[in-house]
Design a protein around this motif. Structure first.
Motif, PDB file in Angstrom:
ATOM      1  N   LEU A  39       1.169  -0.925   3.246  1.00 53.85           N
ATOM      2  CA  LEU A  39       0.252  -1.976   2.793  1.00 53.85           C
ATOM      3  C   LEU A  39      -0.846  -1.404   1.901  1.00 53.85           C
ATOM      4  O   LEU A  39      -1.108  -1.923   0.807  1.00 53.85           O
ATOM      5  CB  LEU A  39      -0.378  -2.684   4.001  1.00 53.85           C
ATOM      6  N   ILE A  40      -1.484  -0.328   2.351  1.00 48.41           N
ATOM      7  CA  ILE A  40      -2.587   0.270   1.584  1.00 48.41           C
ATOM      8  C   ILE A  40      -2.089   0.782   0.236  1.00 48.41           C
ATOM      9  O   ILE A  40      -2.729   0.569  -0.797  1.00 48.41           O
ATOM     10  CB  ILE A  40      -3.242   1.422   2.387  1.00 48.41           C
ATOM     11  N   GLY A  41      -0.941   1.471   0.245  1.00 49.75           N
ATOM     12  CA  GLY A  41      -0.392   2.032  -0.989  1.00 49.75           C
ATOM     13  C   GLY A  41      -0.091   0.974  -2.024  1.00 49.75           C
ATOM     14  O   GLY A  41      -0.467   1.103  -3.202  1.00 49.75           O
ATOM     15  N   ASN A  42       0.574  -0.091  -1.622  1.00 50.23           N
ATOM     16  CA  ASN A  42       0.936  -1.148  -2.573  1.00 50.23           C
ATOM     17  C   ASN A  42      -0.279  -1.969  -3.011  1.00 50.23           C
ATOM     18  O   ASN A  42      -0.367  -2.376  -4.173  1.00 50.23           O
ATOM     19  CB  ASN A  42       2.009  -2.058  -1.958  1.00 50.23           C
ATOM     20  N   PHE A  68       3.988  -6.451  -4.816  1.00 51.61           N
ATOM     21  CA  PHE A  68       3.841  -7.678  -4.040  1.00 51.61           C
ATOM     22  C   PHE A  68       5.112  -7.975  -3.237  1.00 51.61           C
ATOM     23  O   PHE A  68       5.050  -8.353  -2.060  1.00 51.61           O
ATOM     24  CB  PHE A  68       3.521  -8.858  -4.967  1.00 51.61           C
ATOM     25  N   VAL A  69       6.273  -7.782  -3.876  1.00 53.55           N
ATOM     26  CA  VAL A  69       7.547  -7.990  -3.184  1.00 53.55           C
ATOM     27  C   VAL A  69       7.684  -7.007  -2.026  1.00 53.55           C
ATOM     28  O   VAL A  69       8.128  -7.370  -0.935  1.00 53.55           O
ATOM     29  CB  VAL A  69       8.740  -7.843  -4.162  1.00 53.55           C
ATOM     30  N   ASP A  70       7.284  -5.753  -2.248  1.00 52.97           N
ATOM     31  CA  ASP A  70       7.387  -4.742  -1.192  1.00 52.97           C
ATOM     32  C   ASP A  70       6.480  -5.065  -0.006  1.00 52.97           C
ATOM     33  O   ASP A  70       6.868  -4.877   1.156  1.00 52.97           O
ATOM     34  CB  ASP A  70       7.031  -3.359  -1.755  1.00 52.97           C
ATOM     35  N   ILE A  71       5.260  -5.528  -0.307  1.00 48.00           N
ATOM     36  CA  ILE A  71       4.344  -5.925   0.771  1.00 48.00           C
ATOM     37  C   ILE A  71       4.956  -7.070   1.581  1.00 48.00           C
ATOM     38  O   ILE A  71       4.944  -7.062   2.810  1.00 48.00           O
ATOM     39  CB  ILE A  71       2.980  -6.353   0.196  1.00 48.00           C
ATOM     40  N   SER A  72       5.500  -8.051   0.884  1.00 46.99           N
ATOM     41  CA  SER A  72       6.098  -9.211   1.545  1.00 46.99           C
ATOM     42  C   SER A  72       7.336  -8.818   2.340  1.00 46.99           C
ATOM     43  O   SER A  72       7.537  -9.270   3.471  1.00 46.99           O
ATOM     44  CB  SER A  72       6.467 -10.277   0.503  1.00 46.99           C
ATOM     45  N   SER A  78       8.376  -5.623   9.670  1.00 45.60           N
ATOM     46  CA  SER A  78       7.614  -4.596  10.410  1.00 45.60           C
ATOM     47  C   SER A  78       6.763  -5.130  11.565  1.00 45.60           C
ATOM     48  O   SER A  78       6.758  -4.530  12.651  1.00 45.60           O
ATOM     49  CB  SER A  78       6.736  -3.796   9.447  1.00 45.60           C
ATOM     50  N   PRO A  79       6.003  -6.228  11.401  1.00 42.32           N
ATOM     51  CA  PRO A  79       5.213  -6.726  12.540  1.00 42.32           C
ATOM     52  C   PRO A  79       6.075  -7.048  13.752  1.00 42.32           C
ATOM     53  O   PRO A  79       5.668  -6.790  14.893  1.00 42.32           O
ATOM     54  CB  PRO A  79       4.536  -7.984  11.980  1.00 42.32           C
ATOM     55  N   LEU A 284       7.583   1.870   1.332  1.00 44.78           N
ATOM     56  CA  LEU A 284       6.650   2.962   1.583  1.00 44.78           C
ATOM     57  C   LEU A 284       6.616   3.955   0.428  1.00 44.78           C
ATOM     58  O   LEU A 284       5.548   4.444   0.038  1.00 44.78           O
ATOM     59  CB  LEU A 284       7.052   3.690   2.874  1.00 44.78           C
ATOM     60  N   SER A 285       7.780   4.239  -0.137  1.00 42.25           N
ATOM     61  CA  SER A 285       7.883   5.314  -1.131  1.00 42.25           C
ATOM     62  C   SER A 285       7.491   4.892  -2.544  1.00 42.25           C
ATOM     63  O   SER A 285       7.058   5.730  -3.341  1.00 42.25           O
ATOM     64  CB  SER A 285       9.319   5.864  -1.154  1.00 42.25           C
ATOM     65  N   ASN A 286       7.630   3.602  -2.874  1.00 44.99           N
ATOM     66  CA  ASN A 286       7.335   3.153  -4.244  1.00 44.99           C
ATOM     67  C   ASN A 286       5.927   3.530  -4.712  1.00 44.99           C
ATOM     68  O   ASN A 286       5.768   4.115  -5.790  1.00 44.99           O
ATOM     69  CB  ASN A 286       7.562   1.642  -4.370  1.00 44.99           C
ATOM     70  N   PRO A 287       4.877   3.223  -3.944  1.00 44.59           N
ATOM     71  CA  PRO A 287       3.534   3.603  -4.405  1.00 44.59           C
ATOM     72  C   PRO A 287       3.347   5.111  -4.495  1.00 44.59           C
ATOM     73  O   PRO A 287       2.636   5.608  -5.375  1.00 44.59           O
ATOM     74  CB  PRO A 287       2.596   2.989  -3.358  1.00 44.59           C
TER      75      PRO A 287
END
Length: 310
Positions: A39-42, A68-72, A78-79, A284-287
């Motif tokens: 979340l923080i990275g993106n 945005f897509v990765d966060i979504s 994950s939750p 996780l890895s994209n950012p």
């Protein structure tokens, strides 16, 4: 017996990782940390791009959408994974299960198309630099992103609708950490041949078509780069593609083993392992990849830090 009595025709019990009680706390801590970092990275990528005028280009416009897509995508799964670490089993209704499947597939397909669009953007930038501003204009970029989302919306509907029509007279216990459609199929007492064929066909299509676009784009990009006489020119051209190419390899490498073959061919253990890879690793890895490999982004991040310290 207690768990079985808790379920009904409209409810499913998601087992999660309750079969690994000794690893519950370490795994919970690891997944919570990975989710927060993702979340923080993106969000950091989105913040830096929005606040840096030098990054207001088509390439970074697409990167904002990818983040945005990765966060979504990670927030759809994950939750619920974290909930399963603290509870022995979690009940989920059929409607909630189908919604999770729909949004997960929607975001997954959207990311496939978005990565293909980003490859096309790099192709135009390197192979047709004089026409880049004309082709990738302020109208074209939003239209391409809208097309990615439309593709996700359309392609995620058919098998979700079919799943909603099935009867589930087998055990209502889902041996997974989220509502996975291949696992749900095994609980159905309706013939799943049609939906398995449809899933395999759609899975191959929404992977293959964007993949062909990516491969074609990079084949032409590499051809142009190799013809450049300047070593510095080749280095700069390749550096603009390195981050995206790394993301594509990682994303396809974690997804293809799952969606390029029929769901009935998976063992449960294999399904869980592959699902963990493609639900956590790419977002996780994209950012990390873009912040480490992209010079423009690193410069913008450095300037942002300098401004904050002044």
């Amino acid at each position: 017996m207690e768990e079985e009595n808790q379920t009904s025709e409209d409810n499913f019990l998601i087992v999660g990782f309750s079969d690994l009680p000794q690893l519950q706390i370490p795994l919970a801590g690891a997944f919570a940390l990975l989710y927060v970092i993702t979340l923080i990275g993106n969000l950091l990528i989105i913040s830096i791009i929005c606040s840096s005028p030098s990054l207001h280009t088509p390439m970074y416009f697409f990167l904002i959408n990818l983040s945005f897509v990765d966060i979504s995508l990670t927030s759809v799964i994950s939750p619920q994974i974290l909930v399963h670490f603290f509870l022995k089993g979690t009940l989920i209704s059929l409607t909630e299960c189908l919604l999770q499947i729909y949004f997960f597939v929607l975001l997954l397909v959207t990311e496939f198309f978005l990565l293909a669009v980003m490859a096309f953007d790099r192709y135009v930038a390197i192979c047709n630099p004089l026409h880049y501003i004309t082709i990738m204009n302020k109208t074209m970029c939003p239209q391409l992103v809208a097309g990615c989302w439309l593709g996700g919306l359309v392609l995620s509907l058919p098998h979700t609708v079919l799943l909603s029509q099935f009867s589930y007279c087998q055990s209502h216990t889902i041996n997974h950490f989220y509502c996975d459609f291949s696992t749900l199929l095994k609980l159905s007492c309706t013939s799943t041949h049609i939906i398995e064929t449809l899933t395999y066909a759609f899975g191959s299509t929404f992977e293959l078509v964007p993949f062909i676009i990516v491969i074609t784009s990079y084949a032409k990009i590499i051809s142009v780069i190799l013809k450049m006489k300047s070593t510095e020119g080749r280095r700069k051209a390749f550096s603009t593609c390195a981050s995206h190419l790394t993301v594509v390899i990682l994303f396809y490498g974690s997804i293809c083993p799952t969606y390029m073959r029929p769901p009935s061919t998976f063992s449960m253990k294999e399904n869980k392992i592959l699902s963990l890879l493609y639900t956590t690793l790419p977002p996780l890895s994209n950012p990390i990849i873009y912040s480490l490999k992209n010079t423009e982004f690193k410069n913008a991040l450095r300037k942002k830090k300098e401004m904050e310290t002044v």
